[in-house]
Design a protein around this motif. Structure first.
Motif, PDB file in Angstrom:
ATOM      1  N   TYR A  37       0.340  -0.702   0.177  1.00  0.00           N
ATOM      2  CA  TYR A  37      -0.346   0.107  -0.316  1.00  0.00           C
ATOM      3  C   TYR A  37       0.586   1.625  -0.001  1.00  0.00           C
ATOM      4  O   TYR A  37       0.765   2.016  -0.943  1.00  0.00           O
ATOM      5  N   ALA A  79      -3.405  -2.193  -7.208  1.00  0.00           N
ATOM      6  CA  ALA A  79      -4.078  -1.583  -5.786  1.00  0.00           C
ATOM      7  C   ALA A  79      -5.150  -2.169  -6.285  1.00  0.00           C
ATOM      8  O   ALA A  79      -5.691  -2.546  -4.828  1.00  0.00           O
ATOM      9  N   LEU A 113      -7.395   2.632  -0.537  1.00  0.00           N
ATOM     10  CA  LEU A 113      -6.956   1.689  -1.418  1.00  0.00           C
ATOM     11  C   LEU A 113      -7.654   2.174  -2.447  1.00  0.00           C
ATOM     12  O   LEU A 113      -7.524   2.459  -3.245  1.00  0.00           O
TER      13      LEU A 113
END
Ligand code: ZN
Length: 438
Positions: A37, A79, A113
């Motif tokens: 992340y 992602a 995200l």
């Protein structure tokens, strides 16, 4: 006997060391996910200069992001995969007592995200309405407000500010008596910071090295900015493009410093990064739900540190005299500002209409002058802010209102200042999402 006692003591100490190391935290089941992340946020930062607001994780991660710019489509694919992985992988908290915090952590990572993907979509040219964008990026939508609501407040202001000229001209003249002279700005700010810090730090446990420095800048679309640098340090920039009114001293000192952004970032660093090793909190993507919590707590923190009566006293006894302003007019000034503050959602309406293409730049400036009591130069600065940050504007007023309602609910019937502080600090120390403030 004496020696034996010493030996026993030494053995006990050694045993303590052994026990301590045996109790080292278990491996973090989300560490690899968190690292991916952080790297994705840094990768987006290569396409969007405003995106990474703060990063104090491993320096080589930033260098690697800079060395190899990943295309937006590839960032989005990575992602998406990570988002799916987080939502489907079960995580057992190392300590069952922390189950709620771990739940928040996982939801937070997944939602951050999804906001990252929305921002990537925007960078790829995807068009969203103002409300779609604020929901996608900040996990909230500003409720629509009718012009009649603002008109009722404007009517009260008309009565409070009699005289010649338009209402905004009279307001501008009224405020002129409350400008901090340029050569006194820094002294007034330093004193406001001291006041905010003193009132905040009693219940907040921060490492001794915490501090922030203040810089004065020009040519910005914002009035103040906190750049968190890690290791409990912040750089706060104050924009001196336009005259600075006396109310900005406490507002900025609390909002950017204590108990606002500086304290929020420092508490996340201490409680989540240093104590738990949750690496995802070393990065702060600006266009993400975290910003609603950050701006909302920074604005609400002003009244936590300085409830209205305490603030008026401090302004009257300390800040007005240092600024060389008439302390007899403190109550009058803040009564007018309190009315103007009720117009803050008119700013969201201007931004919504402007972003949605219902009004142009000139229309947005005119709207801010008419309904939000912005003088022309301030309205023009605000439209530049909207150009740069778009639906981010909702984070200030809607954020503050959501945070206030959440804290009030948590307090129940105990409305003591201590309880308010405890709930506020608990919120600052945890990864709660805007939609989780219900
Ligand atoms: Zn802020």
């Amino acid at each position: 006997m004496r020696n034996r006692t010493r030996l026993a003591g030494a053995l006990a100490l050694l045993a303590g060391v052994v026990t301590l190391s045996a109790q080292a935290p278990p491996p973090d089941p989300l560490h690899a996910v968190a690292e991916r992340y952080v790297r994705l946020v840094l990768a987006v930062g290569q396409h969007d200069a405003d995106y990474v607001d703060a990063f104090y994780g491993p320096a080589e991660w930033r260098q690697q992001a800079e060395a190899g710019k990943i295309p937006l489509a590839e960032i989005d694919a990575r992602a998406a995969a990570l988002e799916a992985e987080i939502t489907t992988t079960g995580v057992t908290p190392p300590n069952p007592r922390d189950a709620e915090l771990w739940g928040l952590r996982r939801q937070y990572l997944a939602r951050q995200l999804s906001a990252l993907r929305s921002r990537v979509g925007m960078l790829q040219g995807k068009k969203l309405t103002f409300d779609e964008e604020s929901m996608a990026l900040y996990d909230a939508v500003s409720p629509p407000k009718a012009e009649a609501e603002f008109a009722a407040v404007l009517k009260q202001l008309e009565a409070r500010l009699p005289g010649d000229g338009t209402l905004i001209e009279r307001y501008d003249r009224f405020k002129a008596a409350f400008i901090i002279p340029k050569n006194r700005v820094d002294r007034v700010f330093q004193e406001a910071i001291r006041g905010c810090r003193q009132r905040s730090m009693g219940l907040i446990d921060l490492p001794i090295q915490e501090r922030f420095s203040v810089e004065y800048v020009t040519g910005k679309s914002w009035s103040g900015y906190n750049w968190y640098q890690g290791d409990f340090k912040s750089l706060i920039q104050v924009n001196t493009d336009l005259p600075i009114y006396i109310d900005r001293a406490i507002d900025l000192a609390c909002h950017e410093g204590y108990p606002g952004h500086h304290v929020y970032n420092a508490l996340l660093e201490k409680n989540l990064v240093k104590d738990r090793g949750w690496i995802e909190f070393t990065v702060y993507p600006l266009f993400s739900p975290q910003s609603l919590i950050a701006e909302g707590t920074a604005n609400y923190g002003i009244e936590v540190a300085f409830p209205p009566a305490a603030r008026l006293r401090f302004e009257q006894d300390v800040l007005f005299p240092i600024a060389g302003l008439d302390a007899a007019r403190v109550a009058d000034y803040y009564a007018v500002l309190e009315l103007v503050d009720r117009l803050s959602y008119a700013g969201n309406e201007a931004a919504r209409r402007y972003i949605d293409g219902q009004i142009d730049r000139e229309g947005a400036v005119a709207w801010l002058e008419k309904y939000a009591m912005y003088t022309r130069p301030r309205a023009e600065q605000r439209v530049r802010f909207i150009d740069q940050y778009r639906s981010y504007v909702i984070n200030y007023n809607l954020g503050k209102d959501l945070i206030r309602a959440y804290i009030e609910r948590r307090m129940g019937r105990d409305k003591s200042p201590d309880r308010r502080w405890r709930e506020f600090i608990a919120l600052l120390s945890s990864p709660r999402l805007p939609s989780g403030l219900k």
